[in-house]
Structure formats: structure tokens, C-alpha cells
Design an enzyme around this catalytic site. Structure first.
Site, PDB file in Angstrom:
ATOM      1  N   LYS A  63       0.836  -1.210   0.000  1.00  0.00           N
ATOM      2  CA  LYS A  63       0.000   0.000   0.000  1.00  0.00           C
ATOM      3  C   LYS A  63       0.871   1.260   0.000  1.00  0.00           C
ATOM      4  CE  LYS A  63      -2.311  -1.352   3.668  1.00  0.00           C
ATOM      5  NZ  LYS A  63      -1.824  -2.757   3.772  1.00  0.00           N
ATOM      6  N   THR A  64       1.863   1.302   0.877  1.00  0.00           N
ATOM      7  CA  THR A  64       2.759   2.467   0.913  1.00  0.00           C
ATOM      8  C   THR A  64       3.541   2.585  -0.380  1.00  0.00           C
ATOM      9  OG1 THR A  64       2.963   2.278   3.324  1.00  0.00           O
ATOM     10  CG2 THR A  64       4.648   3.556   2.181  1.00  0.00           C
ATOM     11  N   ASP A 108      -1.446   6.617   6.615  1.00  0.00           N
ATOM     12  CA  ASP A 108      -1.490   5.185   6.860  1.00  0.00           C
ATOM     13  C   ASP A 108      -2.404   4.876   8.041  1.00  0.00           C
ATOM     14  OD1 ASP A 108      -0.898   2.572   6.365  1.00  0.00           O
ATOM     15  OD2 ASP A 108       1.061   2.588   7.351  1.00  0.00           O
ATOM     16  N   THR A 157      -5.608  -1.425   6.903  1.00  0.00           N
ATOM     17  CA  THR A 157      -5.749  -2.878   6.950  1.00  0.00           C
ATOM     18  C   THR A 157      -7.161  -3.264   7.399  1.00  0.00           C
ATOM     19  OG1 THR A 157      -4.876  -2.870   9.210  1.00  0.00           O
ATOM     20  CG2 THR A 157      -3.301  -3.244   7.428  1.00  0.00           C
ATOM     21  N   ARG A 216       6.601  -8.276   1.362  1.00  0.00           N
ATOM     22  CA  ARG A 216       7.469  -7.878   2.472  1.00  0.00           C
ATOM     23  C   ARG A 216       8.113  -9.097   3.127  1.00  0.00           C
ATOM     24  NH1 ARG A 216       4.464  -4.551   6.800  1.00  0.00           N
ATOM     25  NH2 ARG A 216       4.535  -2.960   5.164  1.00  0.00           N
TER      26      ARG A 216
END
Length: 336
Positions: A63-64, A108, A157, A216
């Protein structure tokens, strides 16, 4: 790029090196990329800022990274903060008043915004103005401070916890899903190339299978396998190195770590396979409910090891099989 954060640890710096900067370099999520490419190109042709973007999905899926890519594609400044860091309206006002025209501003975990700050965002997103109160008591008055057009990217999330009035103000909504083994294999190869790590072809898919569907995690495991290959091998990450490394890290071929297996064993051994409530399960494994529901459960559910029912969490037959435990006859009705 401007990032509102402290100094980065070396591991974070390595992670940033692996982040793609263009949509063309972003692996996986094919349809999502195609749509975003259209929206970006259209905004650039109209010489407008991109519409506000809402990104949702489990942690670690990009997302980032996508928010940063949007700023790069638009040729705009990028600023990022987290909702818990915005404690007072003046914190948000301080950031909004420093944005340049067309800037991309990422918040975020946007579902954790405080109501007063959320109310301030409504006007900023719709009218590009900041509603500010000057003075106190009878002398207080409201003024509107103009803001340059900007793109707010809200990442979360927990999309279900975002207030409906806030969610409705986003013109582009994107859901990022877990990655396939094929896409994760491409990510492993790309990351290995950037880090100048030699990975044997037979090790790539094995790494991808152990990555929990998450880039990740794939990058983290790749860096740890590099350490094992450097010290225990000849510097090349091959299948033997990966298997030994996974055994040392207690990660099984399905990508389950020790805590994942502890959750399954708790449901099966302590509660007869379930159902068991989330709060009880979290206490039993020594985790917070948020960690259980946000990090562990999504992967276990997606892989078919547990399922949620109105009465609680239930271990599936696959969980029994994976742990080498016999499926109780009396639980068959619940498990199936």
C-alpha cells in the site's frame, strides 16, 4: 520526496531499496495496475491532481509502495504520516498547509483517525480548503484557508472501520490481495537482482511458497537466506540452503511460522478443534486480538487452515493433517 518519520534502520533502508518506483516495475496485481495506469494518465493529460485514492488490504502487500509510485508517476511531492501521529487538528493543518500543488499525501492506518481530524479532512478533500477557528468564546470566528489541489491516499488494513462519510470522498478505491506464487517468484528474482544475490532457479519457487503471499515477507526471507548462504554455503542461495534456513527459522513449506502452528495447536488441542472466540484464542497464544486478526488469521484462513464461524474460530481438516493430528469423529460436523 518528503517523509514525516525518524531515522531509518539499516533493514528499513534495504527494504526501501527494493520498493519499485514505477507501475511498470510493480509485480503482480495486474488489473489493479492497469486501472491505476489509466487514472494517472488521464489526470496528467488534464493537468489535474489525481483523485483521492483509498488503498486497503493486509499488511505488507504494497500500500505504501503504491502511494509512492503514484507520486512518482504524477511527478509530484510525496508526504506520508500515520493516523495515530495526528493527535490534534493543528497537526493535520500543519501538513496540509505545506503541501505543494498536486502533492500526494498518504495517511497510513486511516481508520484510526480521531473524529475532529476526520471532520477537518472532509472540507480539505472536497473543497481544498481548511476550516480553522480563530479566537475563543464570543470572539471566535471561522476562516477558510485555501489549499492547493492535492491527492489524499488513505491506506488501511481494516477498511470496515473507516467511517462511511470519509470513505465516500475517495474517488478511487483499491483492494490489494495476497500475491500468487508466480508473482512472488518474480518479486524474489527482482529483489535478488537489486541486492546482487545469486539465487538458483530451484530455490526461487521454494522461497515464494514460504512468503505467506506477501512481498514484504518474501524480501525478509530472501535477506535471511543470503546470510545463511554466505556463512553456511558458497554465497549462492540454492534449494539446500533454503531448506536448512527455513528449518532454522522454523518456517515450514507452507509458509507457517511457529506462532501460526501454535495457534492451530491451541484450537485443536485446547479447544477440540473449535469453535473458540477470538479473545479467548488471543489470550491463549499470548497475542493481542488486533495482531491475531490482522496478521495471523488472514493467511491461515486464506490457506484453508482455519475458518471463522458465528460461534468462533474452527480448525479445518487441513490443519489437522498439516500438524499430523487425527481428526476427531465428533468434530466432523463442525469442521466440514
Amino acid at each position: 520526496m518528503s517523509v514525516l518519520a525518524g531515522d531509518q534502520a539499516p533493514e528499513d533502508h534495504q527494504e526501501n531499496r527494493l520498493r519499485p518506483s514505477r507501475l511498470a516495475d510493480f509485480q503482480g496485481q495486474t488489473e489493479l495496475k492497469k486501472n491505476l495506469g489509466v487514472f494517472v494518465e488521464a489526470a496528467r493529460k488534464r493537468e489535474e491532481s489525481l483523485d483521492h485514492v483509498f488503498l486497503s488490504g493486509p499488511p505488507g502487500l504494497g500500500k505504501t509502495t503504491l502511494a509512492s509510485i503514484l507520486s512518482q508517476e504524477m511527478g509530484a511531492e510525496f508526504k506520508v504520516t500515520a493516523a495515530p501521529a495526528l493527535e490534534k487538528p493543528k497537526d493535520l493543518a500543519g501538513i496540509l498547509t505545506t503541501l505543494g500543488s498536486g502533492s500526494v499525501f498518504l495517511i497510513d492506518e486511516i481508520h484510526r483517525l480521531k473524529p475532529a481530524i476526520e471532520e477537518m479532512l472532509y472540507i480539505a478533500m472536497e473543497d481544498y480548503e481548511l476550516d480553522w477557528i480563530i479566537g475563543q468564546g464570543p470572539a471566535a470566528r471561522s476562516i477558510r484557508i485555501p489549499l492547493p489541489p492535492f491527492t489524499l491516499v488513505g491506506a488501511t488494513t481494516k477498511a470496515g472501520l473507516v467511517a462511511a462519510p470519509l470513505y465516500s470522498r475517495f474517488g478511487i478505491t483499491v483492494r490489494i490481495n495476497y500475491y500468487s506464487i508466480e508473482d512472488l517468484s518474480l518479486i524474489v528474482r527482482r529483489s535478488a537482482n537489486i541486492l546482487e544475490i545469486e539465487v538458483a532457479p530451484d530455490a526461487v519457487e521454494l522461497l515464494a511458497r514460504c512468503a505467506r503471499g506477501t512481498p514484504r515477507v518474501a524480501n525478509r526471507i530472501l535477506r535471511r537466506m543470503r546470510d545463511f548462504a554466505q556463512i553456511l554455503g558458497d554465497g549462492v542461495i540454492n534449494e539446500a540452503v533454503v531448506r536448512e534456513g527455513m528449518e532454522r527459522l522454523m518456517i515450514d513449506p507452507e509458509g507457517l511460522e511457529e506462532h501460526d502452528r501454535a495457534i492451530l495447536r491451541t484450537i485443536i488441542v485446547n479447544y477440540g478443534g473449535g469453535p473458540v472466540g477470538a479473545e479467548t484464542l488471543a489470550i491463549s497464544v499470548g497475542e493481542s486480538i488486533d495482531t491475531l486478526e490482522d496478521f495471523y488469521e488472514p493467511f491461515l484462513i486464506q490457506q484453508g487452515f482455519i475458518k471463522r464461524t458465528p460461534r468462533g474460530r474452527v480448525a479445518t481438516p487441513r490443519a489437522f493433517e498439516h500438524l499430523g493430528l487425527e481428526l476427531p469423529r465428533e468434530n466432523n460436523g463442525l469442521l466440514f
